[in-house]
Design an enzyme around this catalytic site. Structure first.
Site, PDB file in Angstrom:
ATOM      1  CG  ASN A  97      -1.752   1.301   1.383  1.00 22.57           C
ATOM      2  OD1 ASN A  97      -1.938   1.855   0.587  1.00 22.57           O
ATOM      3  ND2 ASN A  97      -2.329   1.314   2.576  1.00 22.57           N
TER       4      ASN A  97
ATOM      5  CE  LYS B 295      -0.198   3.435   4.679  1.00 23.12           C
ATOM      6  NZ  LYS B 295      -0.289   3.549   6.113  1.00 23.12           N
TER       7      LYS B 295
ATOM      8  CG  HIS C 257      -5.859   2.121   5.016  1.00 18.51           C
ATOM      9  ND1 HIS C 257      -5.537   3.097   6.177  1.00 18.51           N
ATOM     10  CD2 HIS C 257      -4.920   1.164   5.114  1.00 18.51           C
ATOM     11  CE1 HIS C 257      -4.281   2.711   6.377  1.00 18.51           C
ATOM     12  NE2 HIS C 257      -4.031   1.459   5.931  1.00 18.51           N
TER      13      HIS C 257
ATOM     14  CD  GLU D 197      -2.988   5.670   6.640  1.00 13.53           C
ATOM     15  OE1 GLU D 197      -3.124   5.716   5.451  1.00 13.53           O
ATOM     16  OE2 GLU D 197      -1.996   5.316   7.258  1.00 13.53           O
TER      17      GLU D 197
ATOM     18  CD  GLU E 271      -3.486  -2.342   7.444  1.00 10.88           C
ATOM     19  OE1 GLU E 271      -2.516  -2.411   6.923  1.00 10.88           O
ATOM     20  OE2 GLU E 271      -4.307  -1.254   7.150  1.00 10.88           O
TER      21      GLU E 271
ATOM     22  N   GLY F 179       2.060   2.457  10.855  1.00 14.28           N
ATOM     23  CA  GLY F 179       3.166   3.927  10.427  1.00 14.28           C
ATOM     24  C   GLY F 179       3.704   4.068  11.824  1.00 14.28           C
TER      25      GLY F 179
ATOM     26  CB  SER G 185       4.850  -1.105  12.015  1.00 15.42           C
ATOM     27  OG  SER G 185       4.569   0.149  12.290  1.00 15.42           O
TER      28      SER G 185
HETATM   29  P1  PGA Z   1       2.668   0.524   7.798  1.00 12.09           P
HETATM   30  O1  PGA Z   1       1.172   0.666   6.888  1.00 12.09           O
HETATM   31  O2  PGA Z   1       3.172  -0.813   7.218  1.00 12.09           O
HETATM   32  O3  PGA Z   1       3.267   1.680   7.226  1.00 12.09           O
HETATM   33  O4  PGA Z   1       2.535   0.453   9.203  1.00 12.09           O
HETATM   34  C1  PGA Z   1       0.305  -0.443   6.917  1.00 12.09           C
HETATM   35  C2  PGA Z   1      -0.961   0.045   6.311  1.00 12.09           C
HETATM   36  O5  PGA Z   1      -1.404   1.139   6.556  1.00 12.09           O
HETATM   37  O6  PGA Z   1      -1.446  -0.799   5.362  1.00 12.09           O
END
Ligand code: PGA
Length: 251
Positions: free
Chosen positions: A7, A9, A96, A98, A168, A174, A211
């Site tokens: 992903n 983003k 997601h 976010e 997640e 992140g 992460s």
């Molecule tokens: P990250 O993001 O691996 O940077 O923690 C995962 C995601 O949001 O899908």
């Protein structure tokens, strides 16, 4: 089925995105990939050039990071599942955290999007996961299940068979803080059990995200109910992403 999704983003210019994809595609030999289904989710602007780039390498599937639930209409700034299908995009990440947090997407809206994606033969990668407060208060298992149950409500058994779930934990996205392998396994097994109990099937792939990177992936991928990963930060580095594919293949 083992699945690894990158992903990206809102990262990479179109030029940077295509060169990242080129690097991934060049390094991703049959040996590396084995039985792992590899998916990249670039920003929407790069979807069509990515699909075109991958005509030479059908081993890699392309996913959008979001879509609207309607086919067309006056929804400035949105992309419809019909447009994605017509652009030969294979899958779409939905719900997601976010999107939920910054764009106020609700469980009900995510459910509409999942249905719309399936109607247009896109594989929905449905994201669920608890916030830190929910983990601390101990309600995280049921809270996460509620998100998933609503997202998948009213699907036909055939529709359900095409869904990919991504667990997640919001506190791990992140942040550099990863769920422990036991925490991931606990949630994945719980969701699988509930899926079976409620919808009669626990066979959906359940990916872990938050992460996940080469230094911690071995123990997470080794868990019985972890079928792969949804990778943010580490998917922006071709070498790390490829290492994750290899680790998943060997798990
Ligand atoms: P990250 O993001 O691996 O940077 O923690 C995962 C995601 O949001 O899908």
């Amino acid at each position: 089925m083992k699945i690894l999704v990158g992903n990206w983003k809102m990262n990479t210019t179109p030029e940077e995105g295509i060169s990242l994809l080129e690097r991934i595609s060049n390094l991703l030999t049959n040996e590396v990939v084995g039985d792992v289904r590899v998916v990249v989710a670039p920003p929407s602007l790069h979807l069509i050039p990515s699909v075109e780039k991958l005509w030479e390498n059908p081993e890699i599937a392309v996913a959008a990071q979001n879509c609207h639930h309607k086919d067309s209409g006056a929804f400035t700034g949105e992309i419809s599942p019909e447009m994605l299908l017509n652009s030969e995009v294979d899958a779409v990440i939905l719900g997601h955290s976010e999107r939920r947090e910054y764009f106020k997407e609700t469980d009900d809206l995510v459910a509409l999007k999942v249905k719309a994606a399936l109607k247009h033969h896109l594989i929905p990668i449905v994201c669920v996961g608890e916030k830190l407060e929910q983990r601390k208060s101990g309600t995280f298992l049921n809270d996460t299940w509620t998100q998933l149950k609503i997202a998948l409500s009213d699907l036909s058994p055939e529709g359900l068979a095409d869904v990919v779930v991504a667990y997640e934990p919001v506190w791990a996205i992140g942040t550099g803080e990863v769920a422990s392998p036991d925490q991931a396994q606990e949630m994945h097994a719980f969701l699988r059990g509930k899926l079976k109990e409620t919808f009669g099937t626990g066979e959906l792939p359940i990916l872990y995200g938050g992460s996940c990177k080469p230094s911690n992936a071995d123990d997470i991928f080794a868990q019985l109910d972890v079928d792969g990963g949804l990778i943010g930060g580490a998917s922006l580095n071709a070498d790390d992403f490829l290492l994750l594919v290899e680790k998943l293949r060997k798990s």
